[in-house]
Design an enzyme around this catalytic site. Structure first.
Site, mmCIF file in Angstrom:
data_model
loop_
_atom_site.group_PDB
_atom_site.id
_atom_site.type_symbol
_atom_site.label_atom_id
_atom_site.label_comp_id
_atom_site.label_asym_id
_atom_site.label_seq_id
_atom_site.Cartn_x
_atom_site.Cartn_y
_atom_site.Cartn_z
ATOM 1 N N SER A 165 0.783 -1.240 0.000
ATOM 2 C CA SER A 165 0.000 0.000 0.000
ATOM 3 C C SER A 165 0.811 1.283 0.000
ATOM 4 C CB SER A 165 -0.924 0.020 1.230
ATOM 5 O OG SER A 165 -0.150 0.107 2.403
ATOM 6 N N GLU A 187 -4.134 -1.816 7.208
ATOM 7 C CA GLU A 187 -4.789 -0.508 7.034
ATOM 8 C C GLU A 187 -5.850 -0.222 8.084
ATOM 9 O OE1 GLU A 187 -3.240 1.180 5.034
ATOM 10 O OE2 GLU A 187 -2.282 -0.381 3.847
ATOM 11 N N ALA A 234 7.323 -3.282 5.911
ATOM 12 C CA ALA A 234 8.097 -2.542 6.904
ATOM 13 C C ALA A 234 7.153 -2.352 8.082
ATOM 14 C CB ALA A 234 8.556 -1.206 6.348
ATOM 15 N N TYR A 248 17.946 -1.954 2.204
ATOM 16 C CA TYR A 248 18.702 -0.716 2.057
ATOM 17 C C TYR A 248 20.091 -0.969 2.616
ATOM 18 C CZ TYR A 248 20.171 4.096 2.466
ATOM 19 O OH TYR A 248 20.880 5.253 2.333
ATOM 20 N N TYR A 282 21.888 2.477 10.746
ATOM 21 C CA TYR A 282 21.158 1.542 9.886
ATOM 22 C C TYR A 282 21.979 0.271 9.634
ATOM 23 C CZ TYR A 282 17.666 -0.048 6.614
ATOM 24 O OH TYR A 282 16.683 -0.794 6.006
ATOM 25 N N VAL A 306 11.607 8.704 0.556
ATOM 26 C CA VAL A 306 10.775 9.112 1.693
ATOM 27 C C VAL A 306 9.554 8.190 1.739
ATOM 28 C CG1 VAL A 306 9.522 11.016 2.746
ATOM 29 C CG2 VAL A 306 11.500 11.483 1.276
#
Ligand code: NAD
Length: 393
Positions: free
Chosen positions: A49, A74, A139, A224, A234, A271
């Site tokens: 989504s 959601e 995530a 990432y 990270y 972002v």
């Protein structure tokens, strides 16, 4: 109601139905005329989504001609409360897919649960027979483990204490310094339980068990890697350890399905709701935007995912760890040297010249459907109304 952004730190508690739909429509429109004949035709996207998952569903469906199943978490709208941005984006996606003659099934709920895996397996069995691709783009902040019932919460922490870590207070546009304590053993275990590869493998097992993976089946999981600026928090921190676990899992899954059938794909920093929550990332992303705008080579999620399906041969185009790399432009020495040079000088006062905070902020608002050109935000919108879908068409 007149829907306005209500932002607390990196979370916006409202979302604009028309804005979210318009952004989905805009991305679909950008792919008009792009045809990826060899792309997989039956695709499951876990985390469909927003961010990279939504971009994947859009590229596979509208450039690749795929039918898709999507899974995401959601909040549905209520008469006096907007739904989540992903809820509106899912509805807009479904409408556009239907208009284009693509089948799209969306399941909203907890991807970590057995119940969701069974529901999705039923849909695949009934509607598609099998799938050719599973993209894992989840995530999540927390995971209830389906075997133990224990709730694990992911934490973003370095492995050694860090003081005077520069970051951005995005509410006020101020560069601040924070101190972060080192992760404990249980922080690490919890983060690996949430963001590591176990659930990915469980999805593959659940679908394989029911004979739902086609002979050509492949699976991708996004990661990432990053460079110096983000490494302490990270790459070398709890999230990096979880991502290392994802890479181990890719090797295990490939061991069962065949060499190259499970790949980790390294993508550039963008972002998203998930990345806004990671300290340093908003500051780093604002600097990266400025540097890449100046030098060219800026890409968004759709650009990255289009390259994945158009330009990459997953059997050949991999690094020494077997990962597909789409992060080369971000990690180019010229870009990272420039970020490294600007980093010590970036302060609240110099933010406007060294970084692109307005661009970052606009993208962050856009995640919730705000600030989209051409939309009159003073108009009354019913958060339950399907009118936004007409506009999306
Ligand atoms: P995002 O926040 O935009 O999307 C996360 C998705 O996961 C959403 O669809 C959300 O609904 C779904 N989700 C969360 N918890 C769920 C649950 N329990 N059940 C079902 N769905 C759930 O995230 P993103 O930034 O696009 O990240 C996706 C992947 O891409 C991650 O693996 C991330 O590490 C990777 N990645 C992100 C970036 C970046 O800069 N954002 C860069 C490279 C790789």
């Amino acid at each position: 109601m007149i829907i306005k952004p209500r932002i607390r730190e990196f979370i916006c508690t409202t979302a604009h139905p028309v804005g979210c739909a318009e952004l989905v429509r805009d991305r679909v429109e950008r792919l008009r005329g792009v045809r990826l004949d060899d792309a997989p035709k039956r695709v499951l996207v876990i985390g469909c989504s927003g961010g990279y998952g939504l971009a994947t569903r859009i590229v596979c469906s509208f450039a690749g001609g795929a039918d898709t199943v999507g899974v995401s978490m959601e909040r549905a709208p209520e008469p006096d409360r907007t739904g989540s941005a992903g809820w509106y984006s899912n509805r807009a996606f479904e409408k556009l897919a239907a208009d284009a003659g693509r089948r799209a099934f969306t399941h909203e709920g907890d991807a970590f649960s057995d119940e969701m895996k069974n529901r999705v397996a039923d849909t695949i069995a009934e509607q598609f027979g099998q799938i050719d691709l599973l993209v894992y783009s989840l995530a999540a902040p927390a995971r209830r483990h389906p075997r133990t019932g224990e709730v694990h919460r992911a934490v973003v922490k370095p492995m050694t204490p860090f003081s005077q870590l520069k970051t951005l207070d995005t509410d006020h546009g101020r560069v601040i310094e924070v101190s972060l304590g080192a992760a404990t053993g249980s922080d690490l275990d919890d983060t690996v339980a949430v963001m590591g590869g176990e659930d990915w493998a469980m999805w593959i097992d659940a679908l394989a068990h029911r004979g739902l993976l086609s002979p050509a089946f492949r699976t991708y999981n996004y990661t990432y890697i990053g460079a110096d600026a983000t490494r302490p928090i990270y790459g070398d921190g709890t999230i990096g350890r979880a991502k290392a676990h994802v890479e181990e899992t890719a090797r295990e899954i490939a061991g069962r399905l065949g060499a190259g059938r499970a790949r980790v794909v390294a993508l550039k920093a963008i972002v998203t709701q998930a990345s806004s929550a990671i300290p340093i990332l908003p500051l780093y992303a604002s600097l990266l935007r400025a540097v890449m705008n100046e030098r060219g080579g800026q890409e968004d999620a759709v650009d990255q995912i289009l390259r994945l399906f158009r330009d990459v041969d997953p059997d050949r185009d991999v690094d020494e760890e077997g990962r597909i790399r789409l992060d080369q432009a971000e990690l180019a020495a010229s870009v990272q040297d420039e970020i490294r040079a600007r980093w010590p000088h970036v302060t609240t006062e110099t933010l406007a010249t060294l970084a692109d905070f307005p661009g970052y902020r606009a993208e962050q608002l856009g995640l919730f459907g705000f600030g989209v050109p051409g939309i009159d935000y003073s108009l009354d919108v019913d958060p339950m109304e399907a009118a936004f879908m007409e506009r999306a068409a």
